[in-house]
Design a protein around this motif. Structure first.
Motif, PDB file in Angstrom:
ATOM      1  N   GLU A 135       2.322   1.733  -3.308  1.00  0.00           N
ATOM      2  CA  GLU A 135       1.296   2.170  -4.256  1.00  0.00           C
ATOM      3  C   GLU A 135       0.977   3.652  -4.055  1.00  0.00           C
ATOM      4  N   ILE A 136       0.899   4.045  -2.815  1.00  0.00           N
ATOM      5  CA  ILE A 136       0.628   5.460  -2.520  1.00  0.00           C
ATOM      6  C   ILE A 136       1.747   6.327  -3.082  1.00  0.00           C
TER       7      ILE A 136
ATOM      8  N   LEU B  24      -6.486  12.970 -12.609  1.00  0.00           N
ATOM      9  CA  LEU B  24      -5.956  13.516 -11.360  1.00  0.00           C
ATOM     10  C   LEU B  24      -6.938  13.256 -10.225  1.00  0.00           C
TER      11      LEU B  24
ATOM     12  N   ARG C 282       3.053   9.774  -9.814  1.00  0.00           N
ATOM     13  CA  ARG C 282       2.316   9.919 -11.062  1.00  0.00           C
ATOM     14  C   ARG C 282       1.574  11.248 -11.093  1.00  0.00           C
ATOM     15  N   ARG C 283       1.005  11.581  -9.959  1.00  0.00           N
ATOM     16  CA  ARG C 283       0.282  12.847  -9.841  1.00  0.00           C
ATOM     17  C   ARG C 283       1.207  14.005 -10.160  1.00  0.00           C
TER      18      ARG C 283
ATOM     19  N   ARG D 220       3.889  17.680 -16.405  1.00  0.00           N
ATOM     20  CA  ARG D 220       3.708  17.553 -17.850  1.00  0.00           C
ATOM     21  C   ARG D 220       2.742  18.607 -18.391  1.00  0.00           C
ATOM     22  N   ASN D 221       1.774  18.947 -17.579  1.00  0.00           N
ATOM     23  CA  ASN D 221       0.742  19.842 -18.058  1.00  0.00           C
ATOM     24  C   ASN D 221       1.103  21.318 -17.980  1.00  0.00           C
TER      25      ASN D 221
ATOM     26  N   ILE E 160      -5.608   7.517  -3.777  1.00  0.00           N
ATOM     27  CA  ILE E 160      -4.666   7.762  -2.690  1.00  0.00           C
ATOM     28  C   ILE E 160      -5.407   7.820  -1.362  1.00  0.00           C
TER      29      ILE E 160
ATOM     30  N   VAL F 124       2.234   6.987 -16.648  1.00  0.00           N
ATOM     31  CA  VAL F 124       1.667   7.838 -15.603  1.00  0.00           C
ATOM     32  C   VAL F 124       0.293   7.328 -15.159  1.00  0.00           C
TER      33      VAL F 124
ATOM     34  N   ILE G  11       0.836  -1.202   0.000  1.00  0.00           N
ATOM     35  CA  ILE G  11       0.000   0.000   0.000  1.00  0.00           C
ATOM     36  C   ILE G  11       0.868   1.248   0.000  1.00  0.00           C
TER      37      ILE G  11
ATOM     38  N   LEU H 137       1.472   6.519  -6.816  1.00  0.00           N
ATOM     39  CA  LEU H 137       0.368   7.380  -7.239  1.00  0.00           C
ATOM     40  C   LEU H 137       0.738   8.848  -7.088  1.00  0.00           C
ATOM     41  N   MET H 138       1.391   9.176  -6.002  1.00  0.00           N
ATOM     42  CA  MET H 138       1.767  10.571  -5.781  1.00  0.00           C
ATOM     43  C   MET H 138       2.805  11.006  -6.818  1.00  0.00           C
TER      44      MET H 138
ATOM     45  N   GLU I  59       4.054  13.916 -11.790  1.00  0.00           N
ATOM     46  CA  GLU I  59       4.458  13.819 -13.191  1.00  0.00           C
ATOM     47  C   GLU I  59       3.411  14.451 -14.094  1.00  0.00           C
ATOM     48  N   MET I  60       2.172  14.136 -13.768  1.00  0.00           N
ATOM     49  CA  MET I  60       1.066  14.611 -14.584  1.00  0.00           C
ATOM     50  C   MET I  60       0.945  16.124 -14.521  1.00  0.00           C
ATOM     51  N   LEU I  61       1.110  16.650 -13.336  1.00  0.00           N
ATOM     52  CA  LEU I  61       1.020  18.100 -13.168  1.00  0.00           C
ATOM     53  C   LEU I  61       2.185  18.785 -13.892  1.00  0.00           C
TER      54      LEU I  61
END
Lengths: 112, 112
Positions: A96-97, B90, A103-104, A110-111, B97, B55, A93, A100-101, A106-108
């Motif tokens: 995974e957390i 997101l 990825r979050r 990237r944008n 999470i 991602v 867990i 996920l964070m 990374e996503m921000l």
DNA sequence: CTTGACGTTCACGCTGATGTGAAGGTTTAG
DNA sequence: CTAAACCTTCACATCAGCGTGAACGTCAAG
């Protein structure tokens, strides 16, 4: 009791119960007619399984807990194997957390 | 270039590339022999898909990005549909999470 | 006797993204 | 000419936890 009643009392489908049996997590005596016969201990056992699944355990993960209960312990979590699974699950867990964070982020990134 | 080279250059299996095509994410011209023929733009496209998947996006999620690139944009993320997907993703991640952390707490509580 | 609500055992369907053959055509190098 | 290395299209297998029907036996009530 028969499978329908166990299903109602434990809040799962009869299909799920047969599935648990197929996976070796639930055992049932059989009546003369071939019907499965369960008792109170089975109700608790199924509830334990569902409680574990609700927290993210797989049926495979639940196996040691079931064995622990069958061995006569009041709680399925007191056996060393169960403790190991819990530790492993916590680590999973946490990983995974973190993933996920990441990825979050990374996503921000990237944008922008 | 043919599928094998695209696979090597983009770091995915040929099977995956055919899969992307089947899903409508990748298009290929065909040579006289029936072989798929790709160009540089396709390399970038596949890399974009892989970056998105890394991602946490599904192929379905990647669809608007691909369309955005095909429409001539330099980035797949500038189109409104892509932005929507990012926002949704997101939110999904944040929910996940929170769920995981709740499970973690539940697990710890249960064990003490 | 008949309906209806139970029970039984298969066994395929679903979700996602490929892996892994099968069975064959094409191309390239020696 | 041949073998290796490409390519093609199916189509089943994988992981998890069942849902959903098929086809059928069992049993209590009217």
């Amino acid at each position: 009791m028969r499978i329908g009643e166990l299903a109602r009392r434990s809040g799962v489908s009869t299909r799920a119960l047969r599935h648990y049996e197929e996976k070796g997590l639930l055992a049932a005596r059989r009546g003369a007619n071939g019907y499965r016969d369960y008792d109170e201990a089975d109700v608790r056992l199924v509830q334990e399984i569902r409680a574990l699944m609700a927290v993210g355990f797989t049926l495979e993960d639940a196996r040691p807990f079931v064995a622990c209960l069958r061995a006569g312990n009041e709680s399925g979590g007191v056996c060393p194997e169960s403790v190991d699974v819990v530790r492993r699950k916590l680590a999973e867990i946490d990983t995974e957390i973190r993933d996920l964070m990441a990825r979050r982020d990374e996503m921000l990134r990237r944008n922008t």
